[in-house]
Design an enzyme around this catalytic site. Structure first.
Site, mmCIF file in Angstrom:
data_model
loop_
_atom_site.group_PDB
_atom_site.id
_atom_site.type_symbol
_atom_site.label_atom_id
_atom_site.label_comp_id
_atom_site.label_asym_id
_atom_site.label_seq_id
_atom_site.Cartn_x
_atom_site.Cartn_y
_atom_site.Cartn_z
ATOM 1 N N ASP A 224 133.622 66.510 3.668
ATOM 2 C CA ASP A 224 134.261 66.102 4.918
ATOM 3 C C ASP A 224 133.302 66.394 6.069
ATOM 4 O OD1 ASP A 224 134.494 68.802 5.604
ATOM 5 O OD2 ASP A 224 136.689 68.808 5.706
ATOM 6 N N CYS B 232 133.546 71.238 2.142
ATOM 7 C CA CYS B 232 134.269 71.100 3.413
ATOM 8 C C CYS B 232 133.835 72.280 4.276
ATOM 9 C CB CYS B 232 135.782 71.012 3.193
ATOM 10 S SG CYS B 232 136.580 72.504 2.582
ATOM 11 N N THR C 161 135.018 75.289 4.745
ATOM 12 C CA THR C 161 135.021 76.563 4.017
ATOM 13 C C THR C 161 134.850 76.386 2.504
ATOM 14 O OG1 THR C 161 137.401 76.391 3.768
ATOM 15 C CG2 THR C 161 136.589 77.650 5.670
ATOM 16 N N HIS D 298 131.455 81.092 -18.135
ATOM 17 C CA HIS D 298 132.788 81.505 -18.590
ATOM 18 C C HIS D 298 133.879 80.481 -18.299
ATOM 19 C CE1 HIS D 298 131.897 86.120 -18.768
ATOM 20 N NE2 HIS D 298 131.120 85.405 -19.575
ATOM 21 N N HIS E 56 135.796 82.196 -24.500
ATOM 22 C CA HIS E 56 135.999 81.498 -23.220
ATOM 23 C C HIS E 56 136.555 80.088 -23.419
ATOM 24 C CE1 HIS E 56 134.307 84.870 -21.207
ATOM 25 N NE2 HIS E 56 133.269 84.833 -22.019
HETATM 26 C C1 RB5 Z 1 138.206 70.656 8.721
HETATM 27 O O1 RB5 Z 1 138.210 70.946 10.066
HETATM 28 C C2 RB5 Z 1 138.380 71.921 7.903
HETATM 29 O O2 RB5 Z 1 139.697 72.324 7.938
HETATM 30 C C3 RB5 Z 1 137.931 71.680 6.473
HETATM 31 O O3 RB5 Z 1 136.596 71.284 6.480
HETATM 32 C C4 RB5 Z 1 138.009 72.864 5.531
HETATM 33 O O4 RB5 Z 1 137.412 74.007 6.046
HETATM 34 C C5 RB5 Z 1 139.330 73.125 4.934
HETATM 35 O O5 RB5 Z 1 139.506 73.968 4.048
#
Ligand code: RB5
Length: 147
Positions: free
Chosen positions: A10, A67, A69, A100, A135
């Site tokens: 994203d 994304c 995070t 694993h 595993h």
């Molecule tokens: C987008 O702003 C953000 O929420 C997305 O990239 C991500 O971090 C969501 O988990």
């Protein structure tokens, strides 16, 4: 020639996506980019779904999802039947995610400050083989949870 690698992102991980793609291409791998470029806001569950459907339908080595995070996109991917998406935080976890857990998708966050570089984590995941044995049973139990 090895199978292509799928990557999707994203707007929270455009730079990280570009870094990973050029790293893998320099190493000679074919990368199919399903992600977005600069300024293009998308909802990460849509990108996760698109990549996972393509991965499950086609002949690919594995998938990378990014994304801000890595959390939202990995949660989304793990809702898809047949997907085991890991969110490694360092090289050790990247290795274990294959050794694993036999992850078929790995996720990272473009806004996270990792102690190890993401490209090193991708390399470690790629050079590691699934250990199988006990595993295999545990991974089988993960997949049974989808039934
Ligand atoms: C987008 O702003 C953000 O929420 C997305 O990239 C991500 O971090 C969501 O988990």
């Amino acid at each position: 020639m090895s199978q292509p690698i799928l990557i999707g992102n994203d707007h929270g991980a455009v730079e990280l996506k570009n870094t990973i793609v050029s790293h893998l291409e320099k190493k000679g791998f074919e990368v199919r980019d399903l992600g977005v470029g600069e300024e293009e806001a998308v909802d990460y569950p849509d990108k996760a779904e698109e990549l996972c459907r393509e991965l499950l339908a086609g002949d690919y080595m594995f998938g990378i999802l990014l994304c801000g995070t890595g959390i939202g996109i990995s949660i989304s991917a793990n809702k898809m039947d047949g997907i085991r998406c890991a969110l490694p935080q360092d090289i050790f976890a990247a290795e274990m995610s294959k050794l694993h857990n036999n992850a078929n998708v790995i996720a990272f966050g473009g806004r996270i400050k990792y102690q190890d570089s993401v490209t090193d984590m991708v390399d470690k995941y790629m050079e590691t083989e699934f250990e199988g044995g006990r595993h295999e049973r545990r991974v089988g139990k993960i997949m049974d949870l989808e039934k």
